[in-house]
Design a protein around this motif. Structure first.
Motif, PDB file in Angstrom:
ATOM      1  N   THR A  38      43.268  17.719  41.068  1.00 57.25           N
ATOM      2  CA  THR A  38      41.927  17.539  39.678  1.00 57.25           C
ATOM      3  C   THR A  38      40.760  18.376  40.922  1.00 57.25           C
ATOM      4  O   THR A  38      40.428  18.019  41.963  1.00 57.25           O
ATOM      5  CB  THR A  38      41.375  15.878  40.360  1.00 57.25           C
ATOM      6  N   LEU A  40      36.509  19.070  40.304  1.00 57.37           N
ATOM      7  CA  LEU A  40      35.066  19.251  39.623  1.00 57.37           C
ATOM      8  C   LEU A  40      34.488  21.025  39.368  1.00 57.37           C
ATOM      9  O   LEU A  40      34.435  21.494  39.757  1.00 57.37           O
ATOM     10  CB  LEU A  40      34.232  17.949  40.459  1.00 57.37           C
ATOM     11  N   ASP A  44      30.044  16.688  35.519  1.00 58.69           N
ATOM     12  CA  ASP A  44      30.787  15.088  34.550  1.00 58.69           C
ATOM     13  C   ASP A  44      32.047  16.575  33.858  1.00 58.69           C
ATOM     14  O   ASP A  44      32.904  15.575  33.425  1.00 58.69           O
ATOM     15  CB  ASP A  44      29.862  15.019  33.632  1.00 58.69           C
ATOM     16  N   VAL A  46      35.758  17.739  34.639  1.00 59.90           N
ATOM     17  CA  VAL A  46      36.548  17.632  35.373  1.00 59.90           C
ATOM     18  C   VAL A  46      37.882  18.652  34.896  1.00 59.90           C
ATOM     19  O   VAL A  46      38.155  17.969  33.229  1.00 59.90           O
ATOM     20  CB  VAL A  46      36.727  16.570  35.829  1.00 59.90           C
ATOM     21  N   TYR A  72      40.586   8.679  37.373  1.00 54.52           N
ATOM     22  CA  TYR A  72      39.580   9.608  38.176  1.00 54.52           C
ATOM     23  C   TYR A  72      37.776   8.752  37.943  1.00 54.52           C
ATOM     24  O   TYR A  72      36.715   8.820  38.534  1.00 54.52           O
ATOM     25  CB  TYR A  72      39.329  11.216  37.830  1.00 54.52           C
ATOM     26  N   ARG A  76      34.948   6.934  40.229  1.00 52.05           N
ATOM     27  CA  ARG A  76      33.646   7.964  40.330  1.00 52.05           C
ATOM     28  C   ARG A  76      32.071   6.848  39.604  1.00 52.05           C
ATOM     29  O   ARG A  76      31.106   7.198  39.497  1.00 52.05           O
ATOM     30  CB  ARG A  76      33.531   8.934  39.151  1.00 52.05           C
ATOM     31  N   TYR A  78      32.135   5.503  36.215  1.00 50.00           N
ATOM     32  CA  TYR A  78      32.428   5.841  35.449  1.00 50.00           C
ATOM     33  C   TYR A  78      33.227   4.852  34.499  1.00 50.00           C
ATOM     34  O   TYR A  78      34.341   4.727  34.645  1.00 50.00           O
ATOM     35  CB  TYR A  78      32.281   7.387  34.784  1.00 50.00           C
TER      36      TYR A  78
END
Length: 131
Positions: A38, A40, A44, A46, A72, A76, A78
């Motif tokens: 992953t 970033l 926002d 990714v 993910y 985070r 979300y």
């Protein structure tokens, strides 16, 4: 009137056995998920790099990346993500996917949005690992 002996009957029926349809071979889907990286990219945005063996098609790789994105987003804090793109490549049985998603607390605009809780539940049900 002709008499059919048991031997003649076996010979006649034996000749027809070659006409039977062959049973289709059943193969079990047994993917080997080899990991998710992953990155970033910006706030926002990714990127998910996934690798697996045993995929049936590119959609299996895309599903793996979507599961990673959904988990993910939840990690985070979300609840949603929006798919931007996925590139899939296969070489010698090794499948790689490069997917980009945005994550957000509210349902984002766009057509390819996912509810992270719904998707993660589906991933668990289908045995697809997440981040």
């Amino acid at each position: 009137m002709a008499v059919i002996t048991p031997v003649a009957l076996v010979v006649m029926l034996g000749g027809l056995s070659g006409c039977d349809a062959a049973e289709p071979e059943v193969t079990r889907f047994a993917p080997e998920y080899q990991g998710v990286e992953t990155t970033l990219l910006d706030g926002d945005l990714v990127k998910f790099d996934v690798t697996m063996r045993g995929a049936r098609a590119a959609t299996d790789v895309e599903d793996y990346a979507e599961c990673a994105a959904a988990q993910y987003a939840l990690i985070r804090g979300y609840g949603f993500a929006r798919h931007l793109r996925t590139n899939v490549d296969e070489e010698a049985g090794l499948w790689r996917g490069d997917a980009v998603y945005t994550i957000s607390p509210a349902l984002p605009r766009g057509v390819r949005t996912i509810d992270a809780e719904v998707v993660t539940a589906s991933c668990v049900e289908n045995g697809i690992p997440m981040v």
